[in-house]
Scaffold this active site. Sequence first.
Site, PDB file in Angstrom:
ATOM      1  N   SER A 527     -10.543  -1.886  -5.254  1.00 34.73           N
ATOM      2  CA  SER A 527     -10.219  -2.044  -3.841  1.00 34.73           C
ATOM      3  C   SER A 527      -9.982  -3.535  -3.540  1.00 34.73           C
ATOM      4  CB  SER A 527     -11.342  -1.442  -2.990  1.00 34.73           C
ATOM      5  OG  SER A 527     -10.925  -1.280  -1.668  1.00 34.73           O
ATOM      6  N   ASP A 612      -5.311   8.218  -1.050  1.00 34.07           N
ATOM      7  CA  ASP A 612      -6.146   7.083  -0.648  1.00 34.07           C
ATOM      8  C   ASP A 612      -5.826   6.668   0.793  1.00 34.07           C
ATOM      9  OD1 ASP A 612      -7.554   4.672  -0.411  1.00 34.07           O
ATOM     10  OD2 ASP A 612      -7.222   4.161  -2.511  1.00 34.07           O
ATOM     11  N   HIS A 647      -9.553   7.318  -2.225  1.00 32.04           N
ATOM     12  CA  HIS A 647     -10.076   5.998  -2.552  1.00 32.04           C
ATOM     13  C   HIS A 647     -11.292   6.052  -3.461  1.00 32.04           C
ATOM     14  CE1 HIS A 647      -9.947   1.704  -1.817  1.00 32.04           C
ATOM     15  NE2 HIS A 647     -11.224   1.682  -1.519  1.00 32.04           N
TER      16      HIS A 647
END
Length: 675
Positions: A527, A612, A647
């Site tokens: 991330s 995501d 995610h």
Amino acid sequence: MAKKEPKLLTTHGIVRQDDYFWLNQRDTQEVLEYLNAENAYAGEMMKDTEDLQKQLFDEIKSRIKEDDQSVPFFRREYWYYTRYETGKEYPIYCRKFQTLENSEEIILDVNQLAEGHAFCAVSEIAISDDNNMLAFAVDFVSRRIYDIWFKNLETGEILNEKIEKTSGNFTWTADNKTLFYVKQNRQLRSCRVMRYTLGNPENEQEIFFEKDAKFNVGVGRTKSENYVFMFSGSSTSSEYRIIPANQPEAEFQMFQHREKDLEYSIEHFEDHFFVMTNWNATNFKLMKTPKRLTNKENWKDIIPHRDDVKLEDFEVFSDYLVLEERKNALNHIRIISLKNGEDYYLEFPEEVYNTGIGYNPDFYATQLRYGYNSMTTPRTAYEYNLKTRETIVLKQQEVLDKNFKPENYESKRLWAVSHDGERVPISMVYRKGLQKNGQNPTLLYGYGSYGISIDPNFSSARLSLLDRGFVYAIAHIRGGEEMGRKWYEDAKFCKKKNTFLDFIACAKTLIQEKFTSPQKLAGMGGSAGGLLIGAVANMQPDLFHTLIAQVPFVDVVTTMLDEDIPLTTGEYEEWGNPNEKEFFDYMLSYSPYDNVKPQNYPNILITTGYHDSQVQYWEPAKWVAKLRATKTDNNLLLFKTEMNFGHGGASGRFESLKETALEYAFLLKTIGGKG
């Protein structure tokens, strides 16, 4: 090789050519074909590791106690616990009435809920005050959009009535039929608080709308259960409103109006509220105020601010105050007697560890539950007697590997010196007997954003690397709060490059200390940590032989200029607003996608999830396409898109291990290891 369709993007008079902008056309045949082609290519290039991946998966899975159970806790006449069954992916939530000897009642079996779905995540479960109605929030897509379902625990029936498309955040009031929940807008910003009455959905009412795009809202209940609170927060400011929990129709009362750079959180006990705040306190302090006089002019210091200690959390008991503090990248638990003023810290035996306050719902208890683990010690739940100071172990994570012994591994702390002289802590672990000859395969992990601290935790999966001769290290770089709030502030806005330069300094220290060499060093982050990996790849690619970027945030400028993308406006307080030229210029100077250039890059594995909601799939897709067309080496560049996930990757406890096995196989293929 992805096709090029040049698109000119002009901001502040600066023209950027984006050849792969077209990849943001979700669900089009061209995009799906490209992602599937990349997946097929990654599979082909990793074909020689298929047996190794299966071996790693089986190895990692075999260490997990499949029929596991959590430590029970007591609340409102019931003992609650979570358990898993052998071969099943998801938890089973259970309770027993009054004593643990009574028969078990299954309140929610997520395995049944997940049947027929590739993904299933339950974000929150909560039971009404009369113990009869369960509410739970579930996402079957992995976009972090949840439906709230209800189950009658007296009859076992799941009701037809449900609340669709919520953030997953909700709380019951004391009347057993009313709850408050949060709705999101199209950009997935949590911005509306709704009141909902079970059995009377037509009376649903919007209670609050948060107009400021930098703020998100949330709801909850105080530990005392006497108040429902409504929370608005950005990364630099917060605001609470409260009502008595037994008056769901009441109008929420302001606790303290939001102010620029004022953050606070609250907890109620008897006639007062405790307030943890950064008001004139960079590292936060603890204050107290009468429950009917809550504006900050009435707040009084309980635990004053300290420059070298950050207050992370607190727990109020009737006779004790327990603090969770952070100093020198380690957590500490401090206990203060409210009767006689005794003040002391719990002691822990290791140089590098992590500890934290557990779940303690009873104000009048004399036992404190807390957790402890380290890079060599499995996760352990303790109960500490606040009166006698005796400690008992409630549960320790079982590692089902006859060869695993904590004493076979060594964990230590190193310090790197960054470009500006700042000392950066590194936590590391490896098998004892390791030779410092510069030839050890080493994985350096980093994150460094949002004030999130990466603590030195235990991982049974990681043993598969350590037992193959790896060194595993965590770089506690600026952008986290391991060294206090200033550690975070020194890597925001136009100081973001401190994060990347700290990581580079940590890598160089591992090399200088003869743990590894550039030919044996890998870096990994996910991330915002993927942004770190992308930036470092451009800045100093010769320092690493391999890089792994998980769901990476790499197209910084274009994303931050697009207010329709989830999270963008709320992120201005982290990265800056590129509509202002100062921030635009600085972002452009480090954005990984914009700074890809003709040079040799390390071996790189990049992963993403098609659904995501935090970092859109097209950011890593564009980055990969540009790297392929630009880089001058023949090293591996692999891109894996999980088409069913978002995610956080796979939702099941075993399915996600396949992703870990792929990453470990990539490391072993590119930088080697024993076995």
